[in-house]
Scaffold this motif. Structure first.
Motif, PDB file in Angstrom:
ATOM      1  N   ASN A 131      -2.761  12.485   7.599  1.00 21.31           N
ATOM      2  CA  ASN A 131      -3.899  11.792   8.206  1.00 21.31           C
ATOM      3  C   ASN A 131      -3.951  12.039   9.708  1.00 21.31           C
ATOM      4  N   ASP A 132      -5.142  11.917  10.288  1.00 19.76           N
ATOM      5  CA  ASP A 132      -5.285  12.065  11.731  1.00 19.76           C
ATOM      6  C   ASP A 132      -6.495  11.266  12.190  1.00 19.76           C
ATOM      7  N   TYR A 133      -6.365  10.690  13.357  1.00 24.86           N
ATOM      8  CA  TYR A 133      -7.407   9.835  13.930  1.00 24.86           C
ATOM      9  C   TYR A 133      -7.832   8.748  12.939  1.00 24.86           C
TER      10      TYR A 133
ATOM     11  N   HIS B 284       4.194   6.003   7.827  1.00 28.03           N
ATOM     12  CA  HIS B 284       5.366   6.835   7.589  1.00 28.03           C
ATOM     13  C   HIS B 284       4.982   8.310   7.520  1.00 28.03           C
ATOM     14  N   GLN B 285       5.877   9.153   7.988  1.00 27.21           N
ATOM     15  CA  GLN B 285       5.731  10.602   7.888  1.00 27.21           C
ATOM     16  C   GLN B 285       4.418  11.088   8.504  1.00 27.21           C
TER      17      GLN B 285
ATOM     18  N   SER C 291       8.267   9.295  11.508  1.00 30.57           N
ATOM     19  CA  SER C 291       6.920   9.717  11.876  1.00 30.57           C
ATOM     20  C   SER C 291       6.924  10.452  13.208  1.00 30.57           C
ATOM     21  N   ASN C 292       6.097  11.470  13.293  1.00 30.04           N
ATOM     22  CA  ASN C 292       5.850  12.168  14.539  1.00 30.04           C
ATOM     23  C   ASN C 292       4.454  11.778  15.032  1.00 30.04           C
ATOM     24  N   GLY C 293       3.853  12.616  15.824  1.00 26.72           N
ATOM     25  CA  GLY C 293       2.502  12.319  16.273  1.00 26.72           C
ATOM     26  C   GLY C 293       2.441  11.180  17.268  1.00 26.72           C
TER      27      GLY C 293
ATOM     28  N   ILE D 158      11.948   6.263  14.127  1.00 28.58           N
ATOM     29  CA  ILE D 158      12.519   7.508  14.605  1.00 28.58           C
ATOM     30  C   ILE D 158      11.472   8.615  14.520  1.00 28.58           C
ATOM     31  N   THR D 159      11.640   9.634  15.354  1.00 27.62           N
ATOM     32  CA  THR D 159      10.733  10.784  15.356  1.00 27.62           C
ATOM     33  C   THR D 159      11.574  12.026  15.094  1.00 27.62           C
TER      34      THR D 159
END
Length: 418
Positions: free
Chosen positions: A174-176, A210-211, A238-240, A273-274
């Motif tokens: 997903n994004d935005y 998550h993720q 998760s990153n971003g 955590i990233t």
């Protein structure tokens, strides 16, 4: 002449084939989908939508029987509906009415999801509630309230998940994704957490991101999570970029009501955590957030894991949490944490003493309560009543006006920040 040109301009920017539809508990899926002849089910209505369309969902309770759809059994699933920036799809409660997707009649075994948003773009959901998607008879699969995957530019405004096996669970692909004035409360998992997360109640977060993929964005504004069996917010693995503004997390991870044997970790904000490479700028930003009465930490970096993301925590308040109000004590990872203008008061109550903060030496700290005042007492605050934070929202969906944790006249914390 100017008004005429404006009208012509607006007309030219409307989708040529956009249609307004209606769905009602008293409707019929064989009807025309109009206000006078609405459809009956969310699923049938979702399937009809195209770019620019509006679906108004009339108030009342909808009881889906459950449909197997690409893996899970769902109450409703909206798949691959593509709005555009100029022609978004709107799915909204009608006026001030309150439509509820009640999934209590979905009792099949296996993975279940109340509302599933899959592969969509430029879709806005407004004023919808998902409730009572629960586990039945096995501990292998979750019963998620509202999830999304592979979607972009999704807005959720004044939406709610309650009494499900999890709240809003949006992560991979997903994004935005924008959450504005959404609530997630009284959710608990009795079975799945026992095999996936260390015990009953350990899976169900109010909001789970998550993720999240590198470079992706999840944005929370004015949202609340309370009385969920695990964390209020959980961003593990998760990153971003995830931002939280004016968000409140209250009494999560506690044993609740009729779920007396259920109790997960219970962080207010488990920032997460990233695991990926460090990305430019602050990947986690929290502003004006409250963490009140949660079982574990108020704002926590996710215990003993490395964090590669830079993080910023500004004007946030932690009170009466079971562990430290602010826990950023990782010794590995490349992330820099900046904590400024924050208040921590009477935390680590379950440990039998007050440990307001647990920070590594490399944290950048400026003008926080533990730095500017040697002694803080109850009299520094107008109110310590946690129940204020779960009052009903305003008519426009905004957070209720409260005095909880507002500084009292004469408090030594007034003007102590920057």
């Amino acid at each position: 002449m100017k008004n005429s040109l404006v009208i012509i301009f607006l007309f030219l920017n409307l989708p040529i084939n956009a249609t307004t539809y209606y769905v009602s508990p008293a409707g019929n899926d064989e009807a025309a989908g109009t206000l006078a002849a609405p459809w009956a089910t969310w699923q049938y209505a979702f399937n009809k939508l195209n770019a620019g369309d509006i679906l108004y969902v009339r108030g009342g309770t909808y009881y889906p029987a459950g449909t197997v759809s690409g893996g899970p059994t769902v109450g409703a699933r909206i798949s691959y509906k593509k709005g555009t920036s100029s022609s978004p799809i709107l799915i909204s409660a009608y006026g001030s009415e309150v439509p509820v997707l009640d999934c209590s009649k979905i009792t099949q075994a296996g993975w279940k999801v109340g509302l599933y948003v899959d592969g969509c773009s430029y879709v806005t959901f407004k004023g919808l509630t998902v409730s009572s998607m629960n586990e039945h008879g096995e501990a292998k699969h979750p019963a998620d309230g509202w999830i999304g995957g592979g979607s972009k530019y999704i807005k959720m405004e004044h939406c709610t998940v309650t009494r499900c096996g999890s709240g809003f669970m949006w992560g991979s692909g997903n994004d935005y994704i924008y959450f504005t004035n959404c609530d997630s409360y009284n959710n608990a998992d009795l079975l799945f957490g026992a095999v996936s997360s260390g015990g009953p109640g350990g899976y169900c977060d109010g909001f789970g991101n998550h993720q999240v993929s590198p470079g992706a964005h999840i944005i929370y504004f004015g949202c609340r999570a309370w009385n969920n069996s695990d964390d209020g917010w959980d961003g593990m693995d998760s990153n971003g970029y995830i931002t939280y503004t004016n968000c409140w997390s209250i009494n999560n991870g506690r044993t609740l009501g009729d779920w007396t044997t259920v109790s997960g970790d219970g962080d207010g904000f488990k920032i997460g955590i990233t695991p990926g490479a460090k990305e430019p700028g602050q990947q986690r930003v929290l502003k004006n957030c409250l963490a009140i009465g949660n079982k574990l930490g108020g704002f926590d970096e996710s215990q003993d894991h490395s964090a590669n993301a830079d993080q910023g925590v500004y004007n946030c308040t932690a009170y009466n949490n079971g562990r430290s109000g602010f826990g950023f004590y990782q010794l590995t990872g490349t992330g820099i944490v900046t904590i400024k203008n924050c208040i921590s008061y009477k935390n680590d109550v379950d440990g039998g003493y007050v440990q307001n903060v647990n920070l590594r030496q490399s944290c950048v700290q400026e003008k926080n309560s533990w730095q500017v005042a040697t002694t803080i007492t109850d009299s520094d605050f107008q109110s310590l009543r946690m129940t204020e934070a779960t009052r009903p929202r305003k008519a426009d969906g905004g957070l209720p006006d409260i005095s909880l944790m507002h500084l009292s006249r004469g408090s030594r914390l007034i003007d102590a920040g920057v």
